[in-house]
Structures are given as C-alpha cells and as structure tokens.
Design a protein around this motif. Structure first.
Motif, PDB file in Angstrom:
ATOM      1  N   LYS A 478       0.838  -1.203   0.000  1.00  0.00           N
ATOM      2  CA  LYS A 478       0.000   0.000   0.000  1.00  0.00           C
ATOM      3  C   LYS A 478       0.874   1.255   0.000  1.00  0.00           C
ATOM      4  O   LYS A 478       0.605   2.215  -0.736  1.00  0.00           O
ATOM      5  N   ALA A 479       1.921   1.229   0.821  1.00  0.00           N
ATOM      6  CA  ALA A 479       2.818   2.391   0.876  1.00  0.00           C
ATOM      7  C   ALA A 479       3.557   2.569  -0.452  1.00  0.00           C
ATOM      8  O   ALA A 479       3.702   3.697  -0.949  1.00  0.00           O
ATOM      9  N   ARG A 480       4.029   1.472  -1.049  1.00  0.00           N
ATOM     10  CA  ARG A 480       4.723   1.567  -2.335  1.00  0.00           C
ATOM     11  C   ARG A 480       3.798   2.109  -3.417  1.00  0.00           C
ATOM     12  O   ARG A 480       4.200   2.924  -4.253  1.00  0.00           O
ATOM     13  N   PHE A 481       2.572   1.651  -3.421  1.00  0.00           N
ATOM     14  CA  PHE A 481       1.622   2.100  -4.444  1.00  0.00           C
ATOM     15  C   PHE A 481       1.344   3.593  -4.293  1.00  0.00           C
ATOM     16  O   PHE A 481       1.247   4.323  -5.285  1.00  0.00           O
ATOM     17  N   ARG A 482       1.213   4.046  -3.054  1.00  0.00           N
ATOM     18  CA  ARG A 482       0.968   5.465  -2.814  1.00  0.00           C
ATOM     19  C   ARG A 482       2.144   6.303  -3.315  1.00  0.00           C
ATOM     20  O   ARG A 482       1.952   7.359  -3.952  1.00  0.00           O
ATOM     21  N   ASP A 483       3.364   5.840  -3.062  1.00  0.00           N
ATOM     22  CA  ASP A 483       4.537   6.570  -3.535  1.00  0.00           C
ATOM     23  C   ASP A 483       4.578   6.597  -5.069  1.00  0.00           C
ATOM     24  O   ASP A 483       4.919   7.636  -5.681  1.00  0.00           O
ATOM     25  N   LEU A 484       4.224   5.472  -5.704  1.00  0.00           N
ATOM     26  CA  LEU A 484       4.202   5.423  -7.167  1.00  0.00           C
ATOM     27  C   LEU A 484       3.159   6.383  -7.733  1.00  0.00           C
ATOM     28  O   LEU A 484       3.409   7.085  -8.721  1.00  0.00           O
TER      29      LEU A 484
END
Length: 551
Positions: A478-484
């Motif tokens: 979830k955190a990686r997707f938000r950063d992307l």
C-alpha cells in the motif's frame, strides 16, 4: 390437563437439552469435526467410523447429515463416501441412546451446576462453551426423569389406554407416529429416549415401543430430506440416499418385531434397556449390512436426482447452502467460499480494464460493467446469508471470521463500483473522443495496473489463509503504491509543462485514473487490517486507520 402439560414440558426440555449439546459441541469442535469428516473419506469403513464419532459428539445424526451433505455440495467428498458416513452416524446416535438410558440421574445436578458456573464466569471462553454442553447434558438427564414421572398419571386413564391399545394392531401406524414425533422434535434421539421411558412405565407395550423406534429412525431420514429441500441437487442426493437406506432397513425389520420380542426379551428384563438396545441393534445391523451398497445406492440416487448441466457461460459454484445454516461453523465456511467467488469476478473486471484502455473496446467495456451487477448481487446474497447465521452459536474465532467476511465483501463491492465508474470515464473521455494516452503515460498506467492485480491476488490469499506475514506485505505494498501514484502524478505534470499534446488531451482522465487505482488499492489493502489487529501486529496509527476504513 396438568399431567399432559408436565409431559409436554419434559419433552420440550429433552429437545432443548439436545439442542444445547449439539450447538455447544459445534462451537467448541466445529472446525475440527469438519476436518475429521473430510480427512476420513479414504474408504467406506473409516468414513463410517468418523460418522460414529462425530454423531456421538453432536448428539444428532441429522446434524451430521447436513454437514456431510454440504461437503458433497462443495465437491469435497464423493456421494458414496458421504453415504458411508451416514451409516456410522446412525450407530453413533444409537450408542448415545444406550448411554443416556442408564441410571445417570445423579449426574444431572452435577452437570447443571458445573455447567452454569463455567458458562456464567467465563461465557466467551472455551470453558464457557464446555459449560453450555454440560448444561445440555444435565437437562437431558433431568428431562428423562420428568418424562417417567409424568407419563404414569397421564396414561392411567381408561380412554388413553384404549387409544394406545389400538396401536398394537397396526405396525404401519406405529412407524408413522414415530416418524412424525422425530420430525416435530427435530431429534430421533429424544424420541427414542422418550419411548424408552414410556415403555419402562408400562405406558406403551414393548411391541408398540419397537414400532415407534423404527418410525423414529425413519423420521430422522425424512427430517434431513425436508431440511435440504431447497438446497442444490448434489446436497439433496446425500439425504435422499440416506432415506433410501432407512426405508429399506425399516421394511426389512418391521416383520421381525415379534421375533425380536420373543427371542431377546427373556434375556433383558429392563424395558428401557430392551428398547434402546433394539434401537442399537437395528442401526448396527442395517449399517453393517448395507455399507457394501453405498456405491449402488449412490448410482440410483444420481439417476433419480441428476445434477443439471449448466451452460459454461453461467456455470459457477453455489456455496450459500441454506441447509448449512443449522451448523453455523459450516455456514461461515460456505460464505467465505462465496466471498472468494465474488473476488474472482472483481479480478476479472480489474484485468479487463486494461484491455478496454489499450484497445478502446466498447463491447468489452459493456461486458465488464454487467459484471458489476453480478458483484452487487453476490454481495447482497452473502450479506443476507450471513445475517441468518446465529451469532450466538459462534465461537470467538468464528465471530471474528464473520466480521472479516462481511468486511471483505463490502470492499469487493466497492472496488466493483469504482471499476465501473472508471470504465464509464474511459468510454466518455477516451474512446468516444478517440483520444490516446502518451507512451510514457500508458506505461505508468500499466505498471500501476499490474501491481493492483498482484495486490488483489495477495489480498485473496490473506483472506483465505489469515497469514500475518502476507498481511504485513500487503500493507507494505500500500505504501509503495501510494509513492508510485505521487511520482507518476508529478511526471504527468512534467509532460504537461513540456506541452506534450497527448498528455494535454488526456490530462484529466489520467489524473482521475491513477487516483481511482489508488482508491482501489486502499480497499484491497484494508483487508490486512483485521488479520494484523487480531494478531496484535498492528501499530496504533494503523489501528485508528483500520477503524476509520470500517466506518
């Protein structure tokens, strides 16, 4: 009238005690009982042994029948194996009737006292649920004493004795009355114990009692058929096959009632023991004698009730079996399987979105939008099914599972709605105006989409297995997707600054699309919160976030 009310109250107490034992055992051992049944299907004899053990615990061959039928409906076991389980189930309930017919009156106050103490002091624990079982056992023993005390005065009248005397000349009538009593009481065990108590008080002759016992056995089979009347064909095949065995057994045993009475009675002086041992002998002989016929009966039932072949386009499992609602742990399992099917439909929609974006495929877009109706229908069906499950009969772990299933289906339904809106936007802002994303913009969308599909599949695994490690990985995604999403929004603005024509034309759609993909991912990842919270692995800030997501 007073004596009749006393008898009715005693019978009601006997039925209620049986219900408390059955539901209490299912709350404590429900998941283990299911595993025992499923793993014991290697051959007919181990299946029959598992049927004996499970039925002895739940105090009901009907409950075992419904549990086994549901396994057949889900494709977990074969029909012949399920019929073998039922042969053992009949022996199990007969063994319990022998046990309860013994003089165990001194145990009744002990069971009730200890059970109430455990249930009141530790209601939500395993000890409290064991206390519920002890209360049920104590009430059953107490009810049997009350039945004996009430039947004597009630049946001493000449009119009642004359009425009971008419039963002795009609075995078919005795069988019919016994079957009707088993259906009304929802328990052949309760009826057999009642008949044994009446026989010990000389209320009914022994030959009449034996006819009533045969009827009680037949009634338990009829009860299972009636309970599964609205279930799928594969489920009904088990109960109908079991009823055929009982019909055959009663038809063979009925002419030999007099022979059993004449040959065995001199060796058993106690009327109660005589009745329950006849019940046991009948079920042992029928089960052992007929266990070799399970394959033949299975083929016969399959011809009587063929499973309809559905078109490939509409074929799918039907897991929401109404008959399983009487076994809440099994109903929870069914609802979870249907929730996974709902997630499969959502996955189909999500995968198809990329094809609509790449190929401007209006036909595919319409098909995917129709699938959202399927997702909504599944959500409504699962939610309605879950509301019919008795929360009182669920243990602590199963109550959490109940909540997890509801949360999972809500998230899937909301994801389906978002995908439908995304498809509408693509139709209105890309396909109809004949616009295209820039090459870099399309690459970003493909990257986010691939991550989204992978996260959805991971969330389904988390829901199915409850793995804390996978749940933690889902939150990390979830955190990686938000950063992307933030990075791609920034690069898109850079392309606008460079006056990239395709980016300018699709700017609004591009920003909305990556934002919607982020929202979908948030719903997917929220499935990890209950797993981590129950394991104590959720940070305080995450706990607040999970509660906000559930509102």
């Amino acid at each position: 009238m007073k004596h009749l009310l006393n008898l009715l109250a005693a019978v009601a107490l006997l039925v209620w005690g049986t219900h408390l034992v059955r539901t209490g055992v299912l709350r404590v051992f429900g998941a283990n009982l299911r595993r025992i049944l499923v793993h014991s299907m290697r051959n007919r004899f181990t299946a029959a042994l598992s049927g004996i053990g499970v039925t002895a615990l739940v105090q009901s061959s009907t409950a075992t029948s419904l549990m086994t039928s549901s396994f057949v409906g889900q494709g977990l076991v074969t029909l012949p194996a399920a019929l073998a389980v039922m042969r053992g189930a009949d022996i199990g309930t007969a063994l319990m009737s022998v046990l309860f017919s013994a003089d165990l009156s001194w145990l009744s106050p002990l069971f009730i006292f200890v059970g109430v103490v455990l249930f009141i002091t530790r209601p939500s624990s395993v000890a409290g649920r064991v206390g519920r079982v002890l209360i049920g056992l104590g009430l059953m023993l107490l009810a049997l004493q009350l039945v004996v005390a009430a039947t004597g005065p009630l049946f001493e009248g000449p009119a009642m004795r004359e009425l009971l005397g008419t039963l002795g000349s009609d075995v078919l009538l005795e069988i019919t009355i016994g079957a009707a009593l088993a259906i009304v009481a929802y328990s052949s065990l309760a009826v057999v114990l009642l008949v044994a108590a009446m026989a010990s008080s000389n209320v009914v002759p022994l030959d009449v009692a034996m006819g009533l016992v045969l009827g009680a056995n037949l009634g338990s089979g009829l009860l299972a058929v009636l309970t599964t009347a609205k279930s799928s064909v594969s489920v009904r095949q088990v109960t109908v096959g079991n009823l055929l065995f009982k019909l055959l057994g009663v038809a063979i045993a009925a002419p030999f009632v007099g022979l059993w009475l004449r040959e065995v009675r001199p060796y058993i002086s106690d009327a109660t023991q005589f009745v329950v041992l006849y019940h046991l002998a009948f079920n042992v002989l029928v089960s052992i004698g007929f266990i070799g016929l399970t394959n033949w009966v299975a083929r016969l039932v399959t011809r009587m009730l063929p499973v309809p072949v559905e078109p490939a386009a509409t074929r799918r499992p039907q897991h929401l079996d109404p008959s399983a609602l009487s076994t809440p742990t099994l109903a929870i399992s069914n609802a979870a399987r249907e929730a996974l099917h709902q997630a499969d439909v959502v996955e189909t929609m999500l995968i198809g979105v990329l094809g609509v974006i790449r190929n401007n495929d209006l036909r595919l877009a319409q098909e995917l939008r129709k699938l959202d109706d399927t997702v909504d229908e599944l959500y409504s069906a699962i939610k309605y099914y879950m509301t019919k499950i008795s929360r009182e009969a669920l243990g602590e772990e199963e109550s959490r599972r109940w909540t997890d299933i509801i949360s999972f289906t809500i998230n899937m339904e909301q994801i389906g709605d978002i995908i439908e809106r995304v498809i509408i936007d693509i139709e209105d802002k890309k396909i109809k105006p004949q616009r295209n994303f820039s090459e870099a913009g399309m690459a970003e969308i493909v990257e986010l989409h691939e991550r989204l599909v992978a996260n959805l599949r991971l969330s389904m695994s988390v829901f199915l297995n409850g793995s804390v490690r996978d749940a933690q990985k889902l939150l990390e995604e979830k955190a990686r997707f938000r950063d992307l999403e933030r990075a791609y929004a920034t690069t898109h603005l850079g392309r606008l600054s460079d006056q990239t024509a395709l980016s300018i034309e699709t700017s609004s759609l591009h920003i909305d699309l990556i934002s919607d993909l982020k929202r979908i991912n948030s719903h997917i990842c929220s499935i990890a919160y209950p797993i981590l919270e129950s394991a104590g692995a959720l940070a305080p800030t995450r706990m607040r976030e999970s509660r906000l997501n559930s509102l």
